[in-house]
Design a protein around this motif. Structure first.
Motif, PDB file in Angstrom:
ATOM      1  N   CYS A  89      42.074 -11.132 -18.150  1.00  0.00           N
ATOM      2  CA  CYS A  89      41.074 -12.028 -18.764  1.00  0.00           C
ATOM      3  C   CYS A  89      41.749 -13.124 -19.587  1.00  0.00           C
ATOM      4  CB  CYS A  89      40.127 -11.210 -19.646  1.00  0.00           C
ATOM      5  SG  CYS A  89      39.161  -9.992 -18.754  1.00  0.00           S
ATOM      6  N   ARG A  90      42.801 -12.758 -20.307  1.00  0.00           N
ATOM      7  CA  ARG A  90      43.438 -13.703 -21.214  1.00  0.00           C
ATOM      8  C   ARG A  90      44.094 -14.868 -20.472  1.00  0.00           C
ATOM      9  NH1 ARG A  90      48.103 -12.093 -25.649  1.00  0.00           N
ATOM     10  NH2 ARG A  90      48.029 -14.058 -26.833  1.00  0.00           N
ATOM     11  N   TYR A  91      44.707 -14.565 -19.315  1.00  0.00           N
ATOM     12  CA  TYR A  91      45.421 -15.613 -18.575  1.00  0.00           C
ATOM     13  C   TYR A  91      44.654 -16.080 -17.337  1.00  0.00           C
ATOM     14  CZ  TYR A  91      49.165 -13.921 -21.557  1.00  0.00           C
ATOM     15  OH  TYR A  91      49.905 -13.549 -22.645  1.00  0.00           O
ATOM     16  N   SER A  92      43.345 -15.889 -17.357  1.00  0.00           N
ATOM     17  CA  SER A  92      42.531 -16.299 -16.202  1.00  0.00           C
ATOM     18  C   SER A  92      42.297 -17.802 -16.156  1.00  0.00           C
ATOM     19  CB  SER A  92      41.182 -15.564 -16.230  1.00  0.00           C
ATOM     20  OG  SER A  92      40.491 -15.874 -17.432  1.00  0.00           O
ATOM     21  N   ALA A  93      42.714 -18.529 -17.197  1.00  0.00           N
ATOM     22  CA  ALA A  93      42.462 -19.981 -17.229  1.00  0.00           C
ATOM     23  C   ALA A  93      43.206 -20.726 -16.133  1.00  0.00           C
ATOM     24  CB  ALA A  93      42.854 -20.543 -18.592  1.00  0.00           C
ATOM     25  N   VAL A  94      44.218 -20.091 -15.512  1.00  0.00           N
ATOM     26  CA  VAL A  94      44.912 -20.778 -14.416  1.00  0.00           C
ATOM     27  C   VAL A  94      43.964 -21.010 -13.234  1.00  0.00           C
ATOM     28  CG1 VAL A  94      47.168 -19.879 -15.063  1.00  0.00           C
ATOM     29  CG2 VAL A  94      45.765 -18.603 -13.443  1.00  0.00           C
ATOM     30  N   PHE A  95      42.919 -20.175 -13.123  1.00  0.00           N
ATOM     31  CA  PHE A  95      41.914 -20.371 -12.067  1.00  0.00           C
ATOM     32  C   PHE A  95      40.821 -21.300 -12.612  1.00  0.00           C
ATOM     33  CE2 PHE A  95      43.981 -16.436 -10.903  1.00  0.00           C
ATOM     34  CZ  PHE A  95      44.075 -16.512  -9.532  1.00  0.00           C
ATOM     35  N   SER A  96      41.073 -22.585 -12.497  1.00  0.00           N
ATOM     36  CA  SER A  96      40.131 -23.560 -13.057  1.00  0.00           C
ATOM     37  C   SER A  96      39.072 -23.973 -12.033  1.00  0.00           C
ATOM     38  CB  SER A  96      40.895 -24.793 -13.533  1.00  0.00           C
ATOM     39  OG  SER A  96      41.736 -25.293 -12.510  1.00  0.00           O
ATOM     40  N   ASN A  97      38.860 -23.173 -11.000  1.00  0.00           N
ATOM     41  CA  ASN A  97      37.938 -23.533  -9.917  1.00  0.00           C
ATOM     42  C   ASN A  97      36.508 -23.733 -10.405  1.00  0.00           C
ATOM     43  OD1 ASN A  97      40.219 -21.759  -9.082  1.00  0.00           O
ATOM     44  ND2 ASN A  97      39.585 -22.421  -7.053  1.00  0.00           N
ATOM     45  N   VAL A  98      36.066 -22.898 -11.376  1.00  0.00           N
ATOM     46  CA  VAL A  98      34.679 -22.979 -11.819  1.00  0.00           C
ATOM     47  C   VAL A  98      34.412 -24.319 -12.517  1.00  0.00           C
ATOM     48  CG1 VAL A  98      32.979 -21.954 -13.363  1.00  0.00           C
ATOM     49  CG2 VAL A  98      34.444 -20.476 -11.986  1.00  0.00           C
ATOM     50  N   LEU A  99      35.301 -24.713 -13.423  1.00  0.00           N
ATOM     51  CA  LEU A  99      35.125 -25.988 -14.117  1.00  0.00           C
ATOM     52  C   LEU A  99      35.225 -27.163 -13.145  1.00  0.00           C
ATOM     53  CD1 LEU A  99      34.796 -27.695 -16.617  1.00  0.00           C
ATOM     54  CD2 LEU A  99      37.231 -27.420 -17.091  1.00  0.00           C
ATOM     55  N   LEU A 100      36.188 -27.105 -12.218  1.00  0.00           N
ATOM     56  CA  LEU A 100      36.319 -28.189 -11.243  1.00  0.00           C
ATOM     57  C   LEU A 100      35.092 -28.269 -10.337  1.00  0.00           C
ATOM     58  CD1 LEU A 100      40.080 -27.833 -10.218  1.00  0.00           C
ATOM     59  CD2 LEU A 100      39.052 -29.610 -11.628  1.00  0.00           C
ATOM     60  N   LEU A 101      34.487 -27.101 -10.038  1.00  0.00           N
ATOM     61  CA  LEU A 101      33.285 -27.102  -9.209  1.00  0.00           C
ATOM     62  C   LEU A 101      32.161 -27.911  -9.851  1.00  0.00           C
ATOM     63  CD1 LEU A 101      31.467 -26.016  -6.891  1.00  0.00           C
ATOM     64  CD2 LEU A 101      31.004 -24.036  -8.363  1.00  0.00           C
ATOM     65  N   THR A 102      31.987 -27.767 -11.166  1.00  0.00           N
ATOM     66  CA  THR A 102      30.909 -28.491 -11.855  1.00  0.00           C
ATOM     67  C   THR A 102      31.174 -29.996 -11.923  1.00  0.00           C
ATOM     68  OG1 THR A 102      31.954 -28.165 -14.023  1.00  0.00           O
ATOM     69  CG2 THR A 102      30.416 -26.475 -13.277  1.00  0.00           C
ATOM     70  N   ILE A 103      32.406 -30.416 -11.639  1.00  0.00           N
ATOM     71  CA  ILE A 103      32.739 -31.848 -11.675  1.00  0.00           C
ATOM     72  C   ILE A 103      32.681 -32.465 -10.278  1.00  0.00           C
ATOM     73  CG2 ILE A 103      34.537 -33.522 -12.302  1.00  0.00           C
ATOM     74  CD1 ILE A 103      35.533 -31.462 -14.354  1.00  0.00           C
ATOM     75  N   ILE A 104      33.180 -31.735  -9.284  1.00  0.00           N
ATOM     76  CA  ILE A 104      33.325 -32.323  -7.945  1.00  0.00           C
ATOM     77  C   ILE A 104      32.168 -31.978  -7.025  1.00  0.00           C
ATOM     78  CG2 ILE A 104      35.839 -32.210  -8.140  1.00  0.00           C
ATOM     79  CD1 ILE A 104      35.791 -29.801  -6.278  1.00  0.00           C
TER      80      ILE A 104
END
Length: 384
Positions: free
Chosen positions: A192-207
């Motif tokens: 959970c702590r190092y899951s930020a490398v998977f930025s797919n969710v945030l990129l999905l809301t942009i693209i």
């Protein structure tokens, strides 16, 4: 001036390639070191758990966007819920995160290049060349970035798998024992702590609205998250079969260390110089994505006609932040203590909170002809 990004339509293969490179490039950075510190021999489990969690959240966010906000990005959704001021604050948080991520990556790769192939070159010059290339690709827009990623993805796949397979003569399966490493609790917390490398969710809301066929987003998310998870897992398994866990947690560039061990005969040794081109190319694509996201979000939040004039300014700002740290240790501390440890708040928690607050507000007020509805109708008419 018409926003060039409004007419950008990217194919599913190009988006998939871009998302894979953004996540898999972390194999060249400090991610293997962090998961090794938290889980020791079980470090390879953490990208699998983080990937599964990301895939579930990706499906959830994609369903919300498809059902309630099919023509909007995260900034436009925020405007509908919180107004222009609230949307601007949220966009600034996202843009600052992407900007800091760009700065950390450029400093890490600059240090890597200087310490390996260009020891006498000033770090300011190497960093400036990096940012100039990144700014040029980001200026081309999301279409240019995705097409570049689509061209270089096969090279990345061959390079990553090639490094791991070429070190097969150094593998020791016993280095992966005990199977749970530091324990189940540490493995779950590290995932959970190092899951930020998977930025797919945030990129999905942009693209999301730039996809040529938004109905393919589930397929894009499934393929990109699965492939990037397998690449990270394969690298970490290989790394831990070559180096003991106690030693692997001390090294920042795991892949470079593996590449230095390659010896396939007198004509195939010291192959790390070949792979450095691969690493630099992948890092350039990743930084172009984060820099473009930062400029795009600010442009949407403040109603700029186009985001492009912000690219040179943000490139210079990223380069300044990257060179602000006195040494490499400070960069690693900032990355590990803040961006990597708390990045999940920006990458997962904040966009999901915005979308579900908006969905809840819609449910409470019922059918309503809000600004977002009128904007979507105008877009449908133009599209038709």
């Amino acid at each position: 001036m018409k926003d060039q990004q409004e007419t950008a339509k990217i194919t599913a293969n190009q988006l998939t390639a871009m998302l894979i490179i953004v996540v898999a490039t972390n194999a060249f950075l400090t991610y293997p070191q962090y998961v090794s510190q938290s889980a020791y021999e079980a470090a390879w489990m953490e990208p699998i758990i983080s990937g599964v969690m990301t895939l579930v959240l990706f499906f959830l966010v994609e369903w919300v966007l498809r059902k309630f906000y099919p023509q909007l990005d995260i900034v436009e959704v925020s405007k509908e819920i919180f107004g222009r001021v609230g949307a601007a604050l949220i966009a600034i948080v996202f843009a600052a995160y992407f900007l800091c991520t760009t700065a950390v990556v450029v400093r890490e790769f600059t240090e890597n290049v200087i310490s390996t192939v260009l020891p006498s070159t000033p770090i300011l010059l190497v960093g400036a060349v990096f940012m100039a290339a990144v700014g040029y690709i980001a200026y081309a827009g999301l279409e240019g970035i995705c097409r570049t990623a689509y061209i270089f993805l096969p090279v990345l796949l061959i390079g990553l798998v090639g490094v791991c397979v070429a070190t097969m003569n150094w593998w020791h399966m016993s280095f992966l024992l005990p199977i749970w490493g530091t324990g189940v609790n540490h493995v779950l917390m590290g995932s959970c702590r190092y899951s930020a490398v998977f930025s797919n969710v945030l990129l999905l809301t942009i693209i999301y609205k730039h996809a040529h066929n938004p109905r393919q987003m589930r397929q894009i998310g499934t393929v990109s998250i699965t492939v990037s998870t397998l690449l990270l897992t394969f690298l970490i398994v290989t790394y831990h079969m070559v180096f003991p866990a106690v030693e692997s947690e001390q090294v920042s560039f795991a892949l470079y260390r593996l590449a230095r061990l390659i010896y396939l005969g007198p004509f195939f040794q010291r192959m790390e110089s070949v792979f450095i081109f691969l690493w630099v190319t992948s890092a350039t694509v990743k930084m172009a994505v984060t820099l473009w996201c930062s400029a795009y979000l600010l442009g949407k939040a403040f109603g700029w006609p186009t985001y492009r004039p912000a690219i040179p300014i943000l490139s210079l700002l990223s380069w300044s932040i990257a060179m602000w740290a006195d040494n490499w240790v400070q960069v690693v501390n900032v990355d590990g203590r803040y961006l990597m440890s708390w990045g999940w708040l920006i990458v997962f928690a904040l966009p999901i909170a915005v979308l579900f607050i908006g969905t809840l507000a819609r449910g409470l007020r019922g059918p309503h002809d809000g600004p977002g509805d009128r904007r979507r109708r105008r877009r449908r008419v133009r599209h038709a």
